[in-house]
Design an enzyme around this catalytic site. Structure first.
Site, short mmCIF file in Angstrom:
data_model
loop_
_atom_site.label_atom_id
_atom_site.label_comp_id
_atom_site.label_asym_id
_atom_site.label_seq_id
_atom_site.Cartn_x
_atom_site.Cartn_y
_atom_site.Cartn_z
N VAL A 172 0.86 -1.19 0.00
CA VAL A 172 0.00 0.00 0.00
C VAL A 172 0.89 1.23 0.00
O VAL A 172 1.77 1.37 0.84
CB VAL A 172 -0.95 0.01 1.22
CG1 VAL A 172 -1.71 1.34 1.28
CG2 VAL A 172 -1.91 -1.16 1.17
N ALA B 64 4.47 4.18 2.90
CA ALA B 64 4.05 2.94 2.26
C ALA B 64 4.27 1.80 3.25
O ALA B 64 4.94 1.96 4.28
CB ALA B 64 4.83 2.68 0.98
N LYS B 65 3.69 0.65 2.95
CA LYS B 65 3.93 -0.55 3.77
C LYS B 65 3.58 -1.77 2.94
O LYS B 65 2.75 -1.69 2.02
CB LYS B 65 3.05 -0.52 5.03
CG LYS B 65 3.63 -1.31 6.19
CD LYS B 65 4.83 -0.60 6.80
CE LYS B 65 5.37 -1.35 8.01
NZ LYS B 65 6.41 -0.58 8.71
N GLY B 66 4.21 -2.88 3.27
CA GLY B 66 3.93 -4.11 2.55
C GLY B 66 3.92 -5.29 3.50
O GLY B 66 4.34 -5.18 4.65
#
Length: 333
Positions: A89, A134-136
């Site tokens: 995201v 962001a992050k994953g």
């Protein structure tokens, strides 16, 4: 806050009145509190209300710019084919490339990744760093996977995100369940597709591959510095100060080690496989050696085994939640 200053005072007042008539409520239910995205929304609304933020700007900041879901088929060591689900995201790219970690855990969800991405946006903005958030994550249990399986899932995940990540787009980093080896695989996969070495595609990679010295223990060191300042501010002595650390991964173990070396009394360590408690203090150096040998903190002779959920409610001067979110809730605070 810089954005707020560009909005006329009359518009800010009107936005505030609209929120009041809409029934703005900073308090949410326990069920919503345990959902990271809904909890994040409530906190954002509370902050926006305090700032009298323009309604249009609230709409922009409330939602991520991009959400990606990938399904990753991997050949397991035993010959099975397993399909893992991964997320990335990108909450905001307004201030620059998005930036944020990648976590591997069984309970990773899109709502969690959304929330973490938005929190990265706020952190970068508050620190005035020219990045967005962001992050994953990948739904998996890295503790039950071999190095080969982890490498294959990492490389395939990176390949699926290829057109969306990069030094000028989105820069991944380690998080829960990932480390510098994970970042080395991501960097190598990306570089192979770019046909040149691109060290800046990730942070948190090994030093010999262009990583930063001190990065591994940086977050834990930051915690120890905050503790020092808190003790000074409160006029409390460091010697004998009781500390309980929830999480003994990269962040928690380094924070515990640094605090132990400074004279804090680390009385409790809570991990996913169990908890340890010693009212006289745990020898963190010895515990780290024990974990290297046995790959676990359980069975350590220098402390008694306790329930990790109960441990974080015991008396102490400092409690450090150094793992996932939702550790301190309205029910145990």
């Amino acid at each position: 806050m810089a954005t707020e200053s560009l909005i006329p005072a009359t518009e800010r007042r009107e936005a505030t009145e609209r929120r009041k008539t809409a029934g703005f409520k900073p308090v949410i239910s326990f069920e919503d509190e345990m959902n990271p995205w809904l909890a994040q929304e409530a906190r954002f609304d509370f902050a926006a209300h305090k700032l009298n933020l323009d309604e249009g700007m609230c709409k922009i900041l409330r939602l991520p710019t991009r959400e990606l879901i990938v399904h990753i088929p991997i050949g397991m060591d035993d010959g099975r084919i397993e399909v893992f689900t991964g997320y990335r995201v990108q909450h905001s790219i307004a201030r620059g490339p998005s930036k944020g970690g990648v976590r591997y855990a069984p309970d990773v969800s899109l709502d969690e990744v959304r929330a973490l991405a938005s929190w990265m946006t706020w952190k970068c903005a508050v620190a005035n760093i020219p990045f967005g958030g962001a992050k994953g994550g990948i739904i998996c249990d890295p503790h039950k996977m071999s190095q080969g399986e982890l490498e294959r899932v990492t490389r395939r995940y990176t390949a699926e995100l290829m057109e969306f990540i990069g030094p000028e787009k989105d820069v991944p980093a380690p998080d829960v369940g990932t480390d510098e080896q994970t970042m080395a695989w991501m960097m190598d996969t990306y570089s192979m597709h770019m046909r040149q070495t691109v060290t800046s595609v990730v942070t948190g990679k090994p030093v010999n591959m262009g990583g930063s010295r001190g990065r591994l223990e940086a977050t834990g060191r930051g915690i120890s510095i905050v503790c020092d300042h808190a003790m000074q501010h409160l006029g409390m002595p460091i010697p004998g100060c009781r500390v309980i650390v929830q999480g003994f991964g990269n962040v928690g173990s380094n924070a515990a080690k640094l605090l132990f070396e400074k004279g804090y009394r680390v009385v409790g360590i809570a991990e996913f496989e169990g908890g340890l408690y010693n009212e006289n203090g745990i020898d963190i150096s010895a515990l780290l050696r024990h974990r290297v040998q046995g790959k676990t903190i359980t069975g350590f002779a220098g402390a008694e085994a306790v329930d990790p959920a109960e441990l974080i409610t015991r008396e102490c001067e400092i409690l450090i939640p150094a793992a996932t979110e939702n550790v301190i809730t309205s029910r145990n605070a």
